[in-house]
Design a protein around this motif. Structure first.
Motif, PDB file in Angstrom:
ATOM      1  N   ILE A 193       0.843  -1.198   0.000  1.00  0.00           N
ATOM      2  CA  ILE A 193       0.000   0.000   0.000  1.00  0.00           C
ATOM      3  C   ILE A 193       0.877   1.247   0.000  1.00  0.00           C
ATOM      4  CG2 ILE A 193      -1.686   1.329   1.346  1.00  0.00           C
ATOM      5  CD1 ILE A 193      -2.746  -1.332   2.419  1.00  0.00           C
ATOM      6  N   ILE A 194       0.515   2.228  -0.811  1.00  0.00           N
ATOM      7  CA  ILE A 194       1.226   3.505  -0.814  1.00  0.00           C
ATOM      8  C   ILE A 194       0.289   4.623  -0.357  1.00  0.00           C
ATOM      9  CG2 ILE A 194       2.757   2.784  -2.691  1.00  0.00           C
ATOM     10  CD1 ILE A 194       1.178   4.766  -4.503  1.00  0.00           C
ATOM     11  N   SER A 195       0.894   5.734   0.073  1.00  0.00           N
ATOM     12  CA  SER A 195       0.137   6.928   0.444  1.00  0.00           C
ATOM     13  C   SER A 195       0.329   7.970  -0.644  1.00  0.00           C
ATOM     14  CB  SER A 195       0.624   7.482   1.785  1.00  0.00           C
ATOM     15  OG  SER A 195       0.389   6.563   2.824  1.00  0.00           O
ATOM     16  N   TYR A 196      -0.761   8.411  -1.220  1.00  0.00           N
ATOM     17  CA  TYR A 196      -0.700   9.454  -2.245  1.00  0.00           C
ATOM     18  C   TYR A 196      -0.662  10.829  -1.574  1.00  0.00           C
ATOM     19  CZ  TYR A 196      -1.832   6.073  -5.918  1.00  0.00           C
ATOM     20  OH  TYR A 196      -1.799   5.021  -6.795  1.00  0.00           O
ATOM     21  N   GLN A 197       0.170  11.711  -2.069  1.00  0.00           N
ATOM     22  CA  GLN A 197       0.177  13.076  -1.575  1.00  0.00           C
ATOM     23  C   GLN A 197      -1.061  13.806  -2.098  1.00  0.00           C
ATOM     24  OE1 GLN A 197       3.353  15.499  -3.362  1.00  0.00           O
ATOM     25  NE2 GLN A 197       3.566  13.966  -4.974  1.00  0.00           N
ATOM     26  N   MET A 198      -1.582  14.714  -1.323  1.00  0.00           N
ATOM     27  CA  MET A 198      -2.707  15.528  -1.773  1.00  0.00           C
ATOM     28  C   MET A 198      -2.174  16.607  -2.718  1.00  0.00           C
ATOM     29  SD  MET A 198      -5.402  17.883   0.390  1.00  0.00           S
ATOM     30  CE  MET A 198      -6.017  16.453   1.306  1.00  0.00           C
TER      31      MET A 198
END
Length: 418
Positions: A44-49
């Protein structure tokens, strides 16, 4: 015609189409065994806003709304200082925090940008600023280091400034470069596709040779597995431009050999502004064994199928990266491989071509599934990871890239005459 009969015919046609597309296991590339395995299943990755931040009390704006940007948030500290939050796509990850943003102000002023990273990470790259299309490294006097905190001091005005850890070379920049500088009017360069990335971006390949492809030995060039490593990409550019330069040497070389050049192996990671991984949260340069990631699976399939179709032997693979200093990572095992003497001869000739230059070699057979190990264990070929320092000057990169390409062509031409 009975409906069920028609359905059976449709299903049979679909089955044939699947077979033609090679979606069955028999067409998958052969897996390669390494001493040490690495988990390359999707993470899982975290997308930047993506947004443009307005710091109202300062009349300053900061934006990450462009490809290859990286800012995860910000906070005003005082009337002249902004803390930028820079976070990785996921963990664990190597310690190479990457950042990139645009900034401008209502009126000209000095702004201090404080880089803040998660616990355990610290600043690595010297910031670069792009104004009017030209990149410049920030003067050291404007980079303030106090304990573990690094702050950038810059003059911000109405004209937006682009600030980044390394020069930005998004998929669009890469595409423009190879179309203008490599494909162009060179009819011996064939632009192809190895397939798509996890998010559907193209994986371009430049298939380069003169005359007939049948039976030509193959050299594979790779780069941009790790998004911020642009100095290695710059060396790749110089190397490839030398091969297509239409000199007597390059013409003779392409009469004998074939080059498969992959200018961007991780386009998703590049455009998402990742520190290291692809859109599935994986280091692609640890997947050259089981091919669980689409980028590596598609590139390996393309190389393997191309070699098999035209009865070409893969003899050399160069993977261009960046690290803290210039270094060539090689495999110790050479006897019995396709080019058993190439490494020593190549480095010796490169040192002859550049007065005072000393090759920094780090030899060791790959234990983890990286590309240079894949060439060795999978193809019995010479595999080298070609690393350029983060801050190696561009003229030096060009000098090394050009001369190493010429040295390679000279040696391989001599080898073909034996």
């Amino acid at each position: 015609m009975k409906p069920e009969t028609n359905t059976l015919r449709i299903e049979f046609r679909q089955l044939l189409a699947l077979m033609a597309l090679g979606l069955f296991g028999c067409s998958a590339p052969k897996k390669v065994t390494f001493p040490e395995s690495v988990d390359t299943n999707d993470k899982i990755i975290s997308y930047q806003m993506k947004k443009t931040y307005e710091i109202e009390k300062m009349d300053v704006w900061v934006s990450n709304e462009f490809d290859a940007a990286r800012v995860n948030g910000l906070e005003q500290i005082n009337d002249s200082t902004i803390a930028l939050s820079i976070e990785p796509e996921n963990l664990p990850i190597n310690k190479s925090p990457y950042f990139a943003f645009r900034t401008w102000a209502k009126e000209s002023k000095t702004v201090y940008f404080r880089f803040t990273y998660p616990k355990g990470f610290k600043h690595r790259y010297n910031p670069k600023i792009n104004k009017d299309g030209a990149w410049q490294i920030v003067d050291s006097v404007n980079l303030i280091k106090e304990d573990s905190i690094t702050t950038l001091k810059i003059a911000v005005g109405q004209e937006p400034l682009l600030v980044a850890a390394q020069e930005i070379n998004s998929t669009a920049h890469v595409r423009n470069w190879y179309q203008d500088q490599i494909v162009g009017t060179n009819n011996f360069v064939r632009l192809k596709s190895a397939g798509n990335s996890g998010l559907g971006r193209n994986l371009p390949v430049l298939d380069i040779y003169n005359g007939d492809a049948k039976g030509k030995d193959i050299i594979v060039l790779l780069t941009r597995q790790h998004p911020p490593e642009v100095t290695g990409y710059f060396a790749f550019q110089s190397f490839l431009k030398t091969i297509v330069a239409k000199t007597d040497l390059s013409t003779a070389f392409l009469n004998k050999y074939r080059v498969l050049a992959f200018p961007i192996l991780n386009p998703d990671g590049v455009d998402l502004g990742h520190w290291r991984h692809n859109s599935h949260g994986v280091d692609t340069n640890r997947d050259w064994s089981l091919y669980k990631q689409p980028e590596v699976r598609n590139v390996v399939s393309f190389i393997t199928k191309t070699a098999k179709k035209d009865r070409g032997r893969i003899v050399l693979g160069l993977d261009f990266h960046s690290t803290y200093e210039d270094v060539f990572y090689t495999n110790k095992k050479r006897k019995g491989t396709t080019l058993p003497n190439f490494v020593e001869d190549w480095f010796a000739l490169l040192e002859q071509k550049i007065p005072g230059y000393k090759v920094n070699e780090a030899a060791g057979n790959s234990t983890k599934p990286v590309s240079k190990g894949w060439f060795l264990y999978g193809k019995n070929a010479t595999g080298i990871t070609y690393e350029i320092g983060d801050e190696t000057p561009k003229d030096r990169i060009q000098e090394i890239g050009t001369n190493s390409a010429n040295a390679m062509m000279e040696l391989l031409l001599k080898a073909s005459e034996k």
